[in-house]
Design a protein around this motif. Sequence first.
Motif, PDB file in Angstrom:
ATOM      1  N   MET A   1       0.820  -1.204   0.000  1.00 47.93           N
ATOM      2  CA  MET A   1       0.000   0.000   0.000  1.00 47.93           C
ATOM      3  C   MET A   1       0.863   1.268   0.000  1.00 47.93           C
ATOM      4  SD  MET A   1      -3.011   1.313  -0.089  1.00 47.93           S
ATOM      5  CE  MET A   1      -4.075  -0.087   0.255  1.00 47.93           C
ATOM      6  N   ILE A   2       1.941   1.221   0.796  1.00 45.67           N
ATOM      7  CA  ILE A   2       2.791   2.403   0.888  1.00 45.67           C
ATOM      8  C   ILE A   2       3.501   2.693  -0.438  1.00 45.67           C
ATOM      9  CG2 ILE A   2       4.877   1.219   1.710  1.00 45.67           C
ATOM     10  CD1 ILE A   2       5.303   3.641   3.565  1.00 45.67           C
ATOM     11  N   LEU A   3       3.814   1.618  -1.198  1.00 51.95           N
ATOM     12  CA  LEU A   3       4.463   1.811  -2.493  1.00 51.95           C
ATOM     13  C   LEU A   3       3.528   2.514  -3.473  1.00 51.95           C
ATOM     14  CD1 LEU A   3       6.341  -1.595  -2.953  1.00 51.95           C
ATOM     15  CD2 LEU A   3       7.298   0.626  -2.329  1.00 51.95           C
ATOM     16  N   TYR A   4       2.238   2.164  -3.434  1.00 57.85           N
ATOM     17  CA  TYR A   4       1.250   2.823  -4.286  1.00 57.85           C
ATOM     18  C   TYR A   4       1.112   4.299  -3.913  1.00 57.85           C
ATOM     19  CZ  TYR A   4      -0.240  -1.716  -6.079  1.00 57.85           C
ATOM     20  OH  TYR A   4      -0.282  -2.942  -6.695  1.00 57.85           O
ATOM     21  N   PHE A   5       1.186   4.568  -2.609  1.00 59.82           N
ATOM     22  CA  PHE A   5       1.088   5.953  -2.143  1.00 59.82           C
ATOM     23  C   PHE A   5       2.283   6.775  -2.634  1.00 59.82           C
ATOM     24  CE2 PHE A   5       1.998   9.203   1.129  1.00 59.82           C
ATOM     25  CZ  PHE A   5       0.839   9.959   1.001  1.00 59.82           C
ATOM     26  N   LEU A   6       3.480   6.189  -2.549  1.00 62.28           N
ATOM     27  CA  LEU A   6       4.682   6.886  -3.015  1.00 62.28           C
ATOM     28  C   LEU A   6       4.642   7.092  -4.530  1.00 62.28           C
ATOM     29  CD1 LEU A   6       7.461   5.137  -0.888  1.00 62.28           C
ATOM     30  CD2 LEU A   6       6.342   7.328  -0.483  1.00 62.28           C
ATOM     31  N   LEU A   7       4.113   6.095  -5.244  1.00 68.73           N
ATOM     32  CA  LEU A   7       3.972   6.231  -6.699  1.00 68.73           C
ATOM     33  C   LEU A   7       3.004   7.357  -7.036  1.00 68.73           C
ATOM     34  CD1 LEU A   7       4.561   5.180  -9.548  1.00 68.73           C
ATOM     35  CD2 LEU A   7       2.673   3.552  -9.258  1.00 68.73           C
ATOM     36  N   LEU A   8       1.922   7.448  -6.268  1.00 73.11           N
ATOM     37  CA  LEU A   8       0.957   8.534  -6.473  1.00 73.11           C
ATOM     38  C   LEU A   8       1.610   9.890  -6.242  1.00 73.11           C
ATOM     39  CD1 LEU A   8      -2.024   9.371  -6.969  1.00 73.11           C
ATOM     40  CD2 LEU A   8      -2.357   9.227  -4.498  1.00 73.11           C
ATOM     41  N   CYS A   9       2.454   9.975  -5.220  1.00 74.16           N
ATOM     42  CA  CYS A   9       3.162  11.234  -4.934  1.00 74.16           C
ATOM     43  C   CYS A   9       4.107  11.608  -6.079  1.00 74.16           C
ATOM     44  CB  CYS A   9       3.950  11.105  -3.632  1.00 74.16           C
ATOM     45  SG  CYS A   9       2.917  11.001  -2.150  1.00 74.16           S
ATOM     46  N   LEU A  10       4.798  10.606  -6.626  1.00 77.57           N
ATOM     47  CA  LEU A  10       5.697  10.862  -7.756  1.00 77.57           C
ATOM     48  C   LEU A  10       4.924  11.388  -8.969  1.00 77.57           C
ATOM     49  CD1 LEU A  10       8.149   7.800  -7.656  1.00 77.57           C
ATOM     50  CD2 LEU A  10       8.730  10.202  -7.298  1.00 77.57           C
ATOM     51  N   THR A  77      -7.803  10.607  -3.896  1.00 83.58           N
ATOM     52  CA  THR A  77      -7.069   9.338  -3.960  1.00 83.58           C
ATOM     53  C   THR A  77      -5.975   9.278  -2.906  1.00 83.58           C
ATOM     54  OG1 THR A  77      -7.475   9.291  -6.358  1.00 83.58           O
ATOM     55  CG2 THR A  77      -5.827   7.768  -5.490  1.00 83.58           C
ATOM     56  N   GLY A  78      -5.239  10.380  -2.759  1.00 81.53           N
ATOM     57  CA  GLY A  78      -4.159  10.426  -1.769  1.00 81.53           C
ATOM     58  C   GLY A  78      -4.667  10.273  -0.346  1.00 81.53           C
ATOM     59  N   ILE A  79      -5.768  10.930  -0.014  1.00 81.66           N
ATOM     60  CA  ILE A  79      -6.349  10.812   1.325  1.00 81.66           C
ATOM     61  C   ILE A  79      -6.787   9.382   1.591  1.00 81.66           C
ATOM     62  CG2 ILE A  79      -8.344  11.462   2.753  1.00 81.66           C
ATOM     63  CD1 ILE A  79      -6.216  13.597   2.659  1.00 81.66           C
ATOM     64  N   SER A  80      -7.375   8.750   0.564  1.00 83.96           N
ATOM     65  CA  SER A  80      -7.819   7.357   0.701  1.00 83.96           C
ATOM     66  C   SER A  80      -6.643   6.433   0.982  1.00 83.96           C
ATOM     67  CB  SER A  80      -8.543   6.921  -0.580  1.00 83.96           C
ATOM     68  OG  SER A  80      -8.903   5.573  -0.512  1.00 83.96           O
ATOM     69  N   PHE A  81      -5.550   6.597   0.223  1.00 85.21           N
ATOM     70  CA  PHE A  81      -4.350   5.785   0.437  1.00 85.21           C
ATOM     71  C   PHE A  81      -3.781   6.016   1.835  1.00 85.21           C
ATOM     72  CE2 PHE A  81      -3.747   5.183  -4.249  1.00 85.21           C
ATOM     73  CZ  PHE A  81      -3.631   3.807  -4.216  1.00 85.21           C
ATOM     74  N   LEU A  82      -3.716   7.289   2.250  1.00 88.20           N
ATOM     75  CA  LEU A  82      -3.133   7.632   3.541  1.00 88.20           C
ATOM     76  C   LEU A  82      -3.929   7.030   4.693  1.00 88.20           C
ATOM     77  CD1 LEU A  82      -0.744   9.225   4.626  1.00 88.20           C
ATOM     78  CD2 LEU A  82      -2.218  11.233   4.796  1.00 88.20           C
ATOM     79  N   ILE A  83      -5.242   7.067   4.587  1.00 87.04           N
ATOM     80  CA  ILE A  83      -6.097   6.473   5.629  1.00 87.04           C
ATOM     81  C   ILE A  83      -5.866   4.968   5.713  1.00 87.04           C
ATOM     82  CG2 ILE A  83      -8.488   5.966   6.265  1.00 87.04           C
ATOM     83  CD1 ILE A  83      -9.244   8.716   5.153  1.00 87.04           C
ATOM     84  N   ASN A  84      -5.760   4.318   4.544  1.00 88.44           N
ATOM     85  CA  ASN A  84      -5.519   2.867   4.532  1.00 88.44           C
ATOM     86  C   ASN A  84      -4.158   2.508   5.121  1.00 88.44           C
ATOM     87  OD1 ASN A  84      -7.962   2.029   3.429  1.00 88.44           O
ATOM     88  ND2 ASN A  84      -7.274   2.389   1.327  1.00 88.44           N
ATOM     89  N   ARG A  87      -4.383   2.756   8.871  1.00 89.11           N
ATOM     90  CA  ARG A  87      -5.186   1.660   9.430  1.00 89.11           C
ATOM     91  C   ARG A  87      -4.478   0.310   9.382  1.00 89.11           C
ATOM     92  NH1 ARG A  87     -11.297   2.557   6.919  1.00 89.11           N
ATOM     93  NH2 ARG A  87     -11.920   4.287   8.302  1.00 89.11           N
ATOM     94  N   THR A  88      -3.764   0.040   8.280  1.00 81.65           N
ATOM     95  CA  THR A  88      -3.259  -1.320   8.054  1.00 81.65           C
ATOM     96  C   THR A  88      -1.746  -1.499   8.137  1.00 81.65           C
ATOM     97  OG1 THR A  88      -3.190  -0.939   5.652  1.00 81.65           O
ATOM     98  CG2 THR A  88      -5.241  -1.814   6.573  1.00 81.65           C
ATOM     99  N   SER A  89      -0.988  -0.475   7.755  1.00 78.22           N
ATOM    100  CA  SER A  89       0.461  -0.721   7.651  1.00 78.22           C
ATOM    101  C   SER A  89       1.309   0.388   8.263  1.00 78.22           C
ATOM    102  CB  SER A  89       0.848  -0.916   6.183  1.00 78.22           C
ATOM    103  OG  SER A  89       0.444   0.190   5.415  1.00 78.22           O
TER     104      SER A  89
END
Length: 218
Positions: A1-10, A77-84, A87-89
């Motif tokens: 999940m964190i990798l997807y978040f970093l990809l979104l930031c890029l 999308t970013g807020i959704s990733f950050l919340i997940n 919660r999970t990782s």
Amino acid sequence: MILYFLLLCLIFFLIIEIATVMFKLTGLSEEKSRFQVISLLTSSGFTTKESELITQHPSRRKLAQYVMIIGYIGYLTGISFLINIIRTSLSAENILILLGFFIVALFLLKNKIFLRILDNLIEKIILTKPFKSPHKMYKLINRAKGYGVFNITLDEDSPLIGIPLMNSNLKPHKIIILNIDKGNLFIGFPKRDYILENGDNLLLYGKVEEVTKVFNLK
């Protein structure tokens, strides 16, 4: 999940630079372009007086609409990733990864050499023929009895680029330039020695038939 978040930031950072370059190509300065793009994407700070440089320019206004839509989607999308992630990782290791990523990103975004190289690369890609619009940027604002007021943005293919107004051969065609909007500079009734540049947004008056022929408008 964190990798997807970093990809979104890029992707988000890349969108900032692409939009900045596109605003620069309309004649806006780099500093103002980047500020307005960040303001549009984050929905903050776009109430400054400089925002008129965007709202009063047809090409920039259209580009701003796309940037705002992308920013809104990216924000959700970013807020959704950050919340997940929370919660999970959420762990010490992931927090360190996030901090390291944002420190590196902040360093690169403040590195003028890196930004110049990236912007030049993006500009070359945008200006390649497959990406270039086949239509010239212009608008017939008002028309009466064969004469009209036009808003025309000069592109790099215009034969007028690099030519002083006195040598532009516009006057014999009964075409008068009323003002020039360069984004970071507004020139009312430009002088005869003014040299026309790529991205100049011209407000001019003349016979519709002559303007269409001289500027090769369809």
